[in-house]
Motif scaffolding. Sequence first.
Motif, PDB file in Angstrom:
ATOM      1  N   GLN A  66      -1.973  -3.840 -11.194  1.00 51.42           N
ATOM      2  CA  GLN A  66      -2.834  -3.995 -10.022  1.00 51.42           C
ATOM      3  C   GLN A  66      -2.678  -2.817  -9.051  1.00 51.42           C
ATOM      4  OE1 GLN A  66      -1.448  -7.791  -8.616  1.00 51.42           O
ATOM      5  NE2 GLN A  66      -1.920  -8.777 -10.569  1.00 51.42           N
ATOM      6  N   LEU A  67      -1.439  -2.366  -8.854  1.00 57.75           N
ATOM      7  CA  LEU A  67      -1.193  -1.225  -7.963  1.00 57.75           C
ATOM      8  C   LEU A  67      -1.809   0.051  -8.532  1.00 57.75           C
ATOM      9  CD1 LEU A  67       2.534  -2.008  -7.053  1.00 57.75           C
ATOM     10  CD2 LEU A  67       0.524  -2.346  -5.607  1.00 57.75           C
ATOM     11  N   PHE A  68      -1.724   0.223  -9.846  1.00 62.96           N
ATOM     12  CA  PHE A  68      -2.348   1.365 -10.528  1.00 62.96           C
ATOM     13  C   PHE A  68      -3.862   1.341 -10.309  1.00 62.96           C
ATOM     14  CE2 PHE A  68      -4.367   2.562 -14.697  1.00 62.96           C
ATOM     15  CZ  PHE A  68      -4.301   3.940 -14.530  1.00 62.96           C
ATOM     16  N   ALA A  69      -4.474   0.156 -10.429  1.00 58.54           N
ATOM     17  CA  ALA A  69      -5.913   0.033 -10.232  1.00 58.54           C
ATOM     18  C   ALA A  69      -6.302   0.376  -8.791  1.00 58.54           C
ATOM     19  CB  ALA A  69      -6.360  -1.388 -10.586  1.00 58.54           C
ATOM     20  N   LEU A  70      -5.533  -0.119  -7.827  1.00 61.71           N
ATOM     21  CA  LEU A  70      -5.813   0.196  -6.421  1.00 61.71           C
ATOM     22  C   LEU A  70      -5.689   1.696  -6.157  1.00 61.71           C
ATOM     23  CD1 LEU A  70      -3.904  -2.730  -4.630  1.00 61.71           C
ATOM     24  CD2 LEU A  70      -6.383  -2.440  -4.803  1.00 61.71           C
ATOM     25  N   ALA A  71      -4.707   2.336  -6.783  1.00 59.81           N
ATOM     26  CA  ALA A  71      -4.516   3.778  -6.605  1.00 59.81           C
ATOM     27  C   ALA A  71      -5.685   4.575  -7.165  1.00 59.81           C
ATOM     28  CB  ALA A  71      -3.208   4.218  -7.260  1.00 59.81           C
ATOM     29  N   CYS A  72      -6.389   4.000  -8.127  1.00 55.01           N
ATOM     30  CA  CYS A  72      -7.526   4.687  -8.747  1.00 55.01           C
ATOM     31  C   CYS A  72      -8.859   4.289  -8.122  1.00 55.01           C
ATOM     32  CB  CYS A  72      -7.556   4.392 -10.245  1.00 55.01           C
ATOM     33  SG  CYS A  72      -6.147   5.064 -11.150  1.00 55.01           S
ATOM     34  N   LEU A 126       0.815  -1.213   0.000  1.00 57.26           N
ATOM     35  CA  LEU A 126       0.000   0.000   0.000  1.00 57.26           C
ATOM     36  C   LEU A 126       0.849   1.264   0.000  1.00 57.26           C
ATOM     37  CD1 LEU A 126      -2.892  -1.019   2.426  1.00 57.26           C
ATOM     38  CD2 LEU A 126      -2.814  -1.128  -0.078  1.00 57.26           C
ATOM     39  N   HIS A 127       2.111   1.166   0.423  1.00 54.11           N
ATOM     40  CA  HIS A 127       3.001   2.328   0.342  1.00 54.11           C
ATOM     41  C   HIS A 127       3.264   2.706  -1.117  1.00 54.11           C
ATOM     42  CE1 HIS A 127       5.576  -1.189   0.003  1.00 54.11           C
ATOM     43  NE2 HIS A 127       6.513  -0.441  -0.533  1.00 54.11           N
ATOM     44  N   VAL A 128       3.326   1.711  -1.998  1.00 56.88           N
ATOM     45  CA  VAL A 128       3.499   1.992  -3.429  1.00 56.88           C
ATOM     46  C   VAL A 128       2.215   2.586  -4.004  1.00 56.88           C
ATOM     47  CG1 VAL A 128       4.151   1.038  -5.663  1.00 56.88           C
ATOM     48  CG2 VAL A 128       5.135   0.071  -3.581  1.00 56.88           C
ATOM     49  N   VAL A 129       1.076   2.079  -3.563  1.00 57.73           N
ATOM     50  CA  VAL A 129      -0.218   2.620  -4.002  1.00 57.73           C
ATOM     51  C   VAL A 129      -0.308   4.103  -3.663  1.00 57.73           C
ATOM     52  CG1 VAL A 129      -2.718   2.500  -3.681  1.00 57.73           C
ATOM     53  CG2 VAL A 129      -1.378   0.386  -3.820  1.00 57.73           C
ATOM     54  N   THR A 182       2.163   6.206  -3.271  1.00 58.28           N
ATOM     55  CA  THR A 182       3.091   6.934  -4.149  1.00 58.28           C
ATOM     56  C   THR A 182       2.465   7.176  -5.511  1.00 58.28           C
ATOM     57  OG1 THR A 182       5.021   5.999  -3.018  1.00 58.28           O
ATOM     58  CG2 THR A 182       5.356   6.841  -5.250  1.00 58.28           C
ATOM     59  N   ILE A 183       1.802   6.153  -6.054  1.00 56.45           N
ATOM     60  CA  ILE A 183       1.156   6.287  -7.363  1.00 56.45           C
ATOM     61  C   ILE A 183       0.049   7.335  -7.306  1.00 56.45           C
ATOM     62  CG2 ILE A 183      -0.188   5.072  -9.135  1.00 56.45           C
ATOM     63  CD1 ILE A 183       1.261   2.489  -8.210  1.00 56.45           C
ATOM     64  N   LYS A 184      -0.730   7.332  -6.229  1.00 55.57           N
ATOM     65  CA  LYS A 184      -1.802   8.327  -6.075  1.00 55.57           C
ATOM     66  C   LYS A 184      -1.249   9.747  -6.186  1.00 55.57           C
ATOM     67  CE  LYS A 184      -5.034   5.807  -3.069  1.00 55.57           C
ATOM     68  NZ  LYS A 184      -5.631   5.771  -1.701  1.00 55.57           N
ATOM     69  N   GLN A 185      -0.109   9.981  -5.562  1.00 56.99           N
ATOM     70  CA  GLN A 185       0.474  11.326  -5.544  1.00 56.99           C
ATOM     71  C   GLN A 185       1.032  11.741  -6.908  1.00 56.99           C
ATOM     72  OE1 GLN A 185       3.164  12.021  -2.189  1.00 56.99           O
ATOM     73  NE2 GLN A 185       2.176  10.351  -1.080  1.00 56.99           N
ATOM     74  N   LEU A 186       1.376  10.761  -7.745  1.00 53.70           N
ATOM     75  CA  LEU A 186       2.008  11.061  -9.030  1.00 53.70           C
ATOM     76  C   LEU A 186       1.025  11.042 -10.197  1.00 53.70           C
ATOM     77  CD1 LEU A 186       5.237   8.923  -8.552  1.00 53.70           C
ATOM     78  CD2 LEU A 186       5.045  11.405  -8.371  1.00 53.70           C
ATOM     79  N   LEU A 187      -0.172  10.499  -9.988  1.00 55.28           N
ATOM     80  CA  LEU A 187      -1.162  10.424 -11.060  1.00 55.28           C
ATOM     81  C   LEU A 187      -1.500  11.814 -11.591  1.00 55.28           C
ATOM     82  CD1 LEU A 187      -3.801   7.738  -9.993  1.00 55.28           C
ATOM     83  CD2 LEU A 187      -2.607   7.866 -12.185  1.00 55.28           C
ATOM     84  N   GLY A 188      -1.480  11.942 -12.899  1.00 52.75           N
ATOM     85  CA  GLY A 188      -1.784  13.215 -13.544  1.00 52.75           C
ATOM     86  C   GLY A 188      -0.591  14.117 -13.697  1.00 52.75           C
ATOM     87  N   GLU A 189       0.429  13.907 -12.878  1.00 53.43           N
ATOM     88  CA  GLU A 189       1.634  14.726 -12.944  1.00 53.43           C
ATOM     89  C   GLU A 189       2.607  14.199 -13.991  1.00 53.43           C
ATOM     90  OE1 GLU A 189       4.984  16.456  -9.812  1.00 53.43           O
ATOM     91  OE2 GLU A 189       3.178  15.449  -9.069  1.00 53.43           O
TER      92      GLU A 189
END
Length: 379
Positions: free
Chosen positions: A250-256, A227-230, A232-239
């Motif tokens: 799978q991590l990308f999907a969880l972040a979304c 979940l720590h990677v999830v 990180t992905i949340k913070q970088l999405l769109g940037e």
Amino acid sequence: MQARLLLEDGTLFTGVSFGAETEKIGEVVFNTGMTGYQELLSDPSYCGQIVTMTYPLIGNYGITRDDFEAIRPNLFGMAVRRYEPIPSNWRAQFSLGELLKEYDIPGIAGIDTRMLTRKIRQFGSMRGMLTTGNERVEELLERLQAAPVPHDQVARTSTPFVYSVPGSKERIVVLDCGSKNGIVHELSKRNCDIIVVPHTTTADEIRRIAPDGIQLSNGPGDPKDNLHVVETIKQLLGEFPIFGICLGHQLFALACGADTSKLKFGHRGGNHPVKELETDRCYITSQNHSYAVTEESIEGTDLVVTHINNNDKTIEGLKHKTYPAFSVQYHPEAAPGPNDSSYLFDQFIELIRKHKQENPQKPRQAVLSEMLRGELKNA
């Protein structure tokens, strides 16, 4: 020497050892590939697993260091019908058995792999013990059932330090959750400037690198253990433009906001048909995963399904409705093959270039200087 494979339901297979004289406990799974056992055993995604090959003859072309997908083998054991100790291949440097012994990995040959595969298909993947010891079966079963389930496979296989593979074009950060070398090779073919970073790298640390895009790698285990990677992905999405592969998908999907669940026996092999919904075209893909994004969890998110598995209709690809981000469940780098889906790396590069045109960025040196001034001010 005798070797035994004991499943958690008490099923016992007795055969001949061709690897290390040791004992390993892992999830017993099967792979349908006819070739590629070397790439398979060095794939970090197999960390924690004992792999059964459905093709009956394994080891006949030996081992070549140039074909490794990681520095060392990552699987916990190998089960085959027939093992060939004398390879017939001019490139072979040593045998499969010699490699397994070097890295303390057990192997068992001479068992009914068809029966084992059918059992896994019927009852699902299960834990097992592969051992060359001679303890009573009751003792082995008790030890197997008491063994803890690992949740640190990504930490075991991710790079512990940052390293670069220089290139002259787009700068790509590979967030390594157990990455195959094939991903770096495909990006290098496109002359990308590649920076590989550990799975613990934060969003701010990635921003300091000032990448043009971010590659989320494959890797082993349950995506919800990371979940720590999830975050990180949340913070970088769109940037930054993002491309996820396998565990990265799978991590990308969880972040979304989507969810994942474990499949009955997973997808492993180089012959899985995947349909691209936009073109209605079918691709034969290389796959290795136990988990998948659940279809019902996509509703209400900003994700769109782009690919489905033609066998069981599970989700094989996603893209974000507004952000420059997409992912696939399978392996477009596809070592040892097939190479049908390598075009996805080209799509990633095109997405990066389009994003840069629409969002002119400051020069990298200016970005780094601003971040440094901010850090000094906060200090």
